[in-house]
Design a protein around this motif. Structure first.
Motif, PDB file in Angstrom:
ATOM      1  N   THR A  57      44.910  47.148  42.220  1.00  0.00           N
ATOM      2  CA  THR A  57      45.627  48.194  42.938  1.00  0.00           C
ATOM      3  C   THR A  57      46.630  47.563  43.889  1.00  0.00           C
ATOM      4  OG1 THR A  57      43.695  49.663  42.857  1.00  0.00           O
ATOM      5  CG2 THR A  57      45.436  50.199  44.440  1.00  0.00           C
ATOM      6  N   ILE A  58      47.888  47.961  43.743  1.00  0.00           N
ATOM      7  CA  ILE A  58      48.925  47.487  44.642  1.00  0.00           C
ATOM      8  C   ILE A  58      49.179  48.554  45.703  1.00  0.00           C
ATOM      9  CG2 ILE A  58      50.835  48.405  43.241  1.00  0.00           C
ATOM     10  CD1 ILE A  58      52.428  45.863  44.026  1.00  0.00           C
ATOM     11  N   SER A  59      49.421  48.095  46.929  1.00  0.00           N
ATOM     12  CA  SER A  59      49.723  49.021  48.020  1.00  0.00           C
ATOM     13  C   SER A  59      50.676  48.330  48.981  1.00  0.00           C
ATOM     14  CB  SER A  59      48.441  49.462  48.734  1.00  0.00           C
ATOM     15  OG  SER A  59      47.772  48.353  49.295  1.00  0.00           O
ATOM     16  N   ARG A  60      51.210  49.108  49.912  1.00  0.00           N
ATOM     17  CA  ARG A  60      52.167  48.535  50.860  1.00  0.00           C
ATOM     18  C   ARG A  60      52.034  49.213  52.205  1.00  0.00           C
ATOM     19  NH1 ARG A  60      57.941  49.323  48.440  1.00  0.00           N
ATOM     20  NH2 ARG A  60      58.659  48.993  50.587  1.00  0.00           N
ATOM     21  N   ASP A  61      52.428  48.462  53.228  1.00  0.00           N
ATOM     22  CA  ASP A  61      52.509  48.987  54.591  1.00  0.00           C
ATOM     23  C   ASP A  61      53.934  48.743  55.041  1.00  0.00           C
ATOM     24  OD1 ASP A  61      52.493  49.384  57.357  1.00  0.00           O
ATOM     25  OD2 ASP A  61      50.433  48.711  57.566  1.00  0.00           O
ATOM     26  N   ASN A  62      54.743  49.776  55.003  1.00  0.00           N
ATOM     27  CA  ASN A  62      56.166  49.613  55.310  1.00  0.00           C
ATOM     28  C   ASN A  62      56.390  49.198  56.762  1.00  0.00           C
ATOM     29  OD1 ASN A  62      56.999  50.294  52.693  1.00  0.00           O
ATOM     30  ND2 ASN A  62      56.983  52.484  53.172  1.00  0.00           N
ATOM     31  N   ALA A  63      55.552  49.652  57.658  1.00  0.00           N
ATOM     32  CA  ALA A  63      55.717  49.291  59.070  1.00  0.00           C
ATOM     33  C   ALA A  63      55.506  47.797  59.298  1.00  0.00           C
ATOM     34  CB  ALA A  63      54.752  50.094  59.928  1.00  0.00           C
ATOM     35  N   LYS A  64      54.693  47.198  58.432  1.00  0.00           N
ATOM     36  CA  LYS A  64      54.403  45.769  58.563  1.00  0.00           C
ATOM     37  C   LYS A  64      55.143  44.927  57.533  1.00  0.00           C
ATOM     38  CE  LYS A  64      49.723  46.481  60.389  1.00  0.00           C
ATOM     39  NZ  LYS A  64      48.277  46.203  60.196  1.00  0.00           N
ATOM     40  N   ASN A  65      55.967  45.573  56.705  1.00  0.00           N
ATOM     41  CA  ASN A  65      56.688  44.847  55.641  1.00  0.00           C
ATOM     42  C   ASN A  65      55.721  43.990  54.822  1.00  0.00           C
ATOM     43  OD1 ASN A  65      59.279  45.867  56.331  1.00  0.00           O
ATOM     44  ND2 ASN A  65      59.446  44.335  57.955  1.00  0.00           N
ATOM     45  N   THR A  66      54.612  44.587  54.461  1.00  0.00           N
ATOM     46  CA  THR A  66      53.543  43.863  53.791  1.00  0.00           C
ATOM     47  C   THR A  66      53.142  44.575  52.508  1.00  0.00           C
ATOM     48  OG1 THR A  66      52.719  42.986  55.884  1.00  0.00           O
ATOM     49  CG2 THR A  66      51.193  42.973  54.035  1.00  0.00           C
ATOM     50  N   VAL A  67      52.876  43.779  51.487  1.00  0.00           N
ATOM     51  CA  VAL A  67      52.377  44.303  50.224  1.00  0.00           C
ATOM     52  C   VAL A  67      51.022  43.653  49.945  1.00  0.00           C
ATOM     53  CG1 VAL A  67      53.639  42.575  48.854  1.00  0.00           C
ATOM     54  CG2 VAL A  67      52.916  44.720  47.780  1.00  0.00           C
ATOM     55  N   TYR A  68      50.131  44.448  49.364  1.00  0.00           N
ATOM     56  CA  TYR A  68      48.779  43.998  49.075  1.00  0.00           C
ATOM     57  C   TYR A  68      48.482  44.128  47.587  1.00  0.00           C
ATOM     58  CZ  TYR A  68      48.422  45.023  54.071  1.00  0.00           C
ATOM     59  OH  TYR A  68      48.641  45.076  55.430  1.00  0.00           O
ATOM     60  N   LEU A  69      47.529  43.320  47.126  1.00  0.00           N
ATOM     61  CA  LEU A  69      47.029  43.464  45.763  1.00  0.00           C
ATOM     62  C   LEU A  69      45.512  43.351  45.821  1.00  0.00           C
ATOM     63  CD1 LEU A  69      47.914  43.816  42.782  1.00  0.00           C
ATOM     64  CD2 LEU A  69      47.633  41.333  42.553  1.00  0.00           C
ATOM     65  N   GLN A  70      44.843  44.470  45.615  1.00  0.00           N
ATOM     66  CA  GLN A  70      43.391  44.479  45.535  1.00  0.00           C
ATOM     67  C   GLN A  70      42.999  44.222  44.093  1.00  0.00           C
ATOM     68  OE1 GLN A  70      40.977  44.865  48.011  1.00  0.00           O
ATOM     69  NE2 GLN A  70      39.559  44.330  46.359  1.00  0.00           N
ATOM     70  N   MET A  71      42.246  43.168  43.877  1.00  0.00           N
ATOM     71  CA  MET A  71      41.870  42.773  42.518  1.00  0.00           C
ATOM     72  C   MET A  71      40.350  42.889  42.376  1.00  0.00           C
ATOM     73  SD  MET A  71      44.373  39.473  41.978  1.00  0.00           S
ATOM     74  CE  MET A  71      43.554  38.499  43.245  1.00  0.00           C
ATOM     75  N   ASN A  72      39.920  43.777  41.516  1.00  0.00           N
ATOM     76  CA  ASN A  72      38.493  43.985  41.258  1.00  0.00           C
ATOM     77  C   ASN A  72      38.170  43.615  39.814  1.00  0.00           C
ATOM     78  OD1 ASN A  72      38.229  45.076  43.887  1.00  0.00           O
ATOM     79  ND2 ASN A  72      38.666  47.143  43.140  1.00  0.00           N
ATOM     80  N   SER A  73      36.906  43.452  39.544  1.00  0.00           N
ATOM     81  CA  SER A  73      36.439  43.129  38.184  1.00  0.00           C
ATOM     82  C   SER A  73      37.236  41.974  37.592  1.00  0.00           C
ATOM     83  CB  SER A  73      36.547  44.363  37.282  1.00  0.00           C
ATOM     84  OG  SER A  73      35.791  45.432  37.796  1.00  0.00           O
ATOM     85  N   LEU A  74      37.376  40.929  38.369  1.00  0.00           N
ATOM     86  CA  LEU A  74      38.209  39.795  37.944  1.00  0.00           C
ATOM     87  C   LEU A  74      37.621  39.102  36.731  1.00  0.00           C
ATOM     88  CD1 LEU A  74      39.203  38.525  41.466  1.00  0.00           C
ATOM     89  CD2 LEU A  74      40.816  39.027  39.619  1.00  0.00           C
ATOM     90  N   LYS A  75      38.517  38.613  35.888  1.00  0.00           N
ATOM     91  CA  LYS A  75      38.154  37.920  34.659  1.00  0.00           C
ATOM     92  C   LYS A  75      38.720  36.502  34.685  1.00  0.00           C
ATOM     93  CE  LYS A  75      38.690  42.265  32.079  1.00  0.00           C
ATOM     94  NZ  LYS A  75      39.409  42.921  30.949  1.00  0.00           N
ATOM     95  N   PRO A  76      38.129  35.596  33.941  1.00  0.00           N
ATOM     96  CA  PRO A  76      38.686  34.224  33.903  1.00  0.00           C
ATOM     97  C   PRO A  76      40.155  34.194  33.505  1.00  0.00           C
ATOM     98  CG  PRO A  76      36.496  34.237  32.961  1.00  0.00           C
ATOM     99  CD  PRO A  76      36.840  35.674  33.229  1.00  0.00           C
ATOM    100  N   GLU A  77      40.579  35.116  32.663  1.00  0.00           N
ATOM    101  CA  GLU A  77      41.988  35.143  32.248  1.00  0.00           C
ATOM    102  C   GLU A  77      42.937  35.614  33.342  1.00  0.00           C
ATOM    103  OE1 GLU A  77      39.370  36.528  30.664  1.00  0.00           O
ATOM    104  OE2 GLU A  77      39.919  38.461  29.734  1.00  0.00           O
TER     105      GLU A  77
END
Length: 120
Positions: free
Chosen positions: A68-88
């Protein structure tokens, strides 16, 4: 001058989660599209996800439903929440921010990259 600083990478077991952050600082007027890309050894850099200024998102098929990608415009920040990670998913992850600087010039800026390693 604008700088992007990434954080949040690391080593995790398959099935685990990580959250990446990318903060832009400096002379910024507005941020437009923000995104995450990744590059595995011996492979080309590929799109993971993008998010527009209005919040619309786009994902690579390989990560849909897990990331899931999200952003906080007030902080000029982008996030990437990564779940169920795989070796690939193992790769260096880069953020990219399309922004307009204080002189109203449009540029794409890249982060320095953060390593994500998923063990099986």
């Amino acid at each position: 001058q604008v700088q992007l600083v990434e954080s949040g990478g690391g080593l995790v077991q398959a099935g685990g989660s990580l959250r990446l952050s990318c903060a832009a600082s400096g002379s910024i007027f507005t941020t437009n599209v923000m995104g995450w890309y990744r590059q595995a050894p011996g492979k080309q850099r590929e799109l993971v996800a993008t998010i527009a200024s209005g919040g619309s998102t786009n994902y690579a098929d390989s990560v849909k439903g897990r990331f899931t990608i999200s952003r906080d415009n007030a902080k000029n920040t982008v996030y990437l929440q990564m779940n169920s990670l795989k070796p690939e998913d193992t790769a260096v992850y880069y953020c990219k921010i399309d922004l307009r600087d204080g002189l109203l010039r449009n540029y794409d800026y890249w982060g320095q990259g953060t390593q994500v390693t998923v063990s099986s």
